[in-house]
Design an enzyme around this catalytic site. Sequence first.
Site, PDB file in Angstrom:
ATOM      1  N   ASP A  12      -1.440  36.732  30.398  1.00 53.67           N
ATOM      2  CA  ASP A  12      -1.339  36.843  28.946  1.00 53.67           C
ATOM      3  C   ASP A  12      -2.533  37.613  28.388  1.00 53.67           C
ATOM      4  OD1 ASP A  12       1.117  35.668  28.288  1.00 53.67           O
ATOM      5  OD2 ASP A  12       0.288  33.651  28.520  1.00 53.67           O
ATOM      6  N   ASP A 149       8.754  32.136  27.433  1.00 50.70           N
ATOM      7  CA  ASP A 149       7.302  31.938  27.454  1.00 50.70           C
ATOM      8  C   ASP A 149       6.878  31.144  26.221  1.00 50.70           C
ATOM      9  OD1 ASP A 149       4.551  32.223  27.687  1.00 50.70           O
ATOM     10  OD2 ASP A 149       4.547  34.412  27.565  1.00 50.70           O
TER      11      ASP A 149
END
Length: 200
Positions: A12, A149
């Site tokens: 991320d 996600d």
Amino acid sequence: MEAAGATVLHLDVMDGHFVPNISFGTPVIASLRKRSKMFFDAHLMIDEPERYAEAFVKAGCDHLTFHIEAIEEPKAVVQHIRGLGVSVGVSLNPTTPLHAVAPIIELVDMVLVMSVWPGFGGQSFITEVLAKVEGFKARLRDNQRLEIDGGIDRETIPAAAAAGADTFVAGTAVFGAPDPAGAMAELERLAREVSETTVE
Ligand code: ZN
């Protein structure tokens, strides 16, 4: 996690512009690359992803996902990333509708549906995005992945799998658990249980 059987590492990346926080960038990924053979799935929560794509590939990423909200010329960005020799995905924030990615849906290897607002860990799963997951499941080819996600844990993964997601990003549910390897195995078991029943 690799020793425990993980094959994909989701990275991320946050730039402090597209999202309010800053996480890490290419030097950290390059140092991880030396220690891991996992598939590096980079989620670029950044402005101007086309400007930085090459640096992320050089750092060792196998896949780059950009945000549809961060760019203006989606086809050009897909072509640019593919030209760097990696697979390419597109991500949508929780309130961005499916049709926002319609012009490139056939061109990408993966669609990433955000089930929390990007930029912070530890948020609760937004159930409303499951309808969007179902919409993508109906439109994507078998060789296109559908990833989800945000807020994925033991409680939410069955519904995400039932809606059609095939790739699940878990942060807190794995790394916040006393036994991360056991937590990962349990999530995988729960997801498979659902997909195996839905496939029939
Ligand atoms: Zn992510």
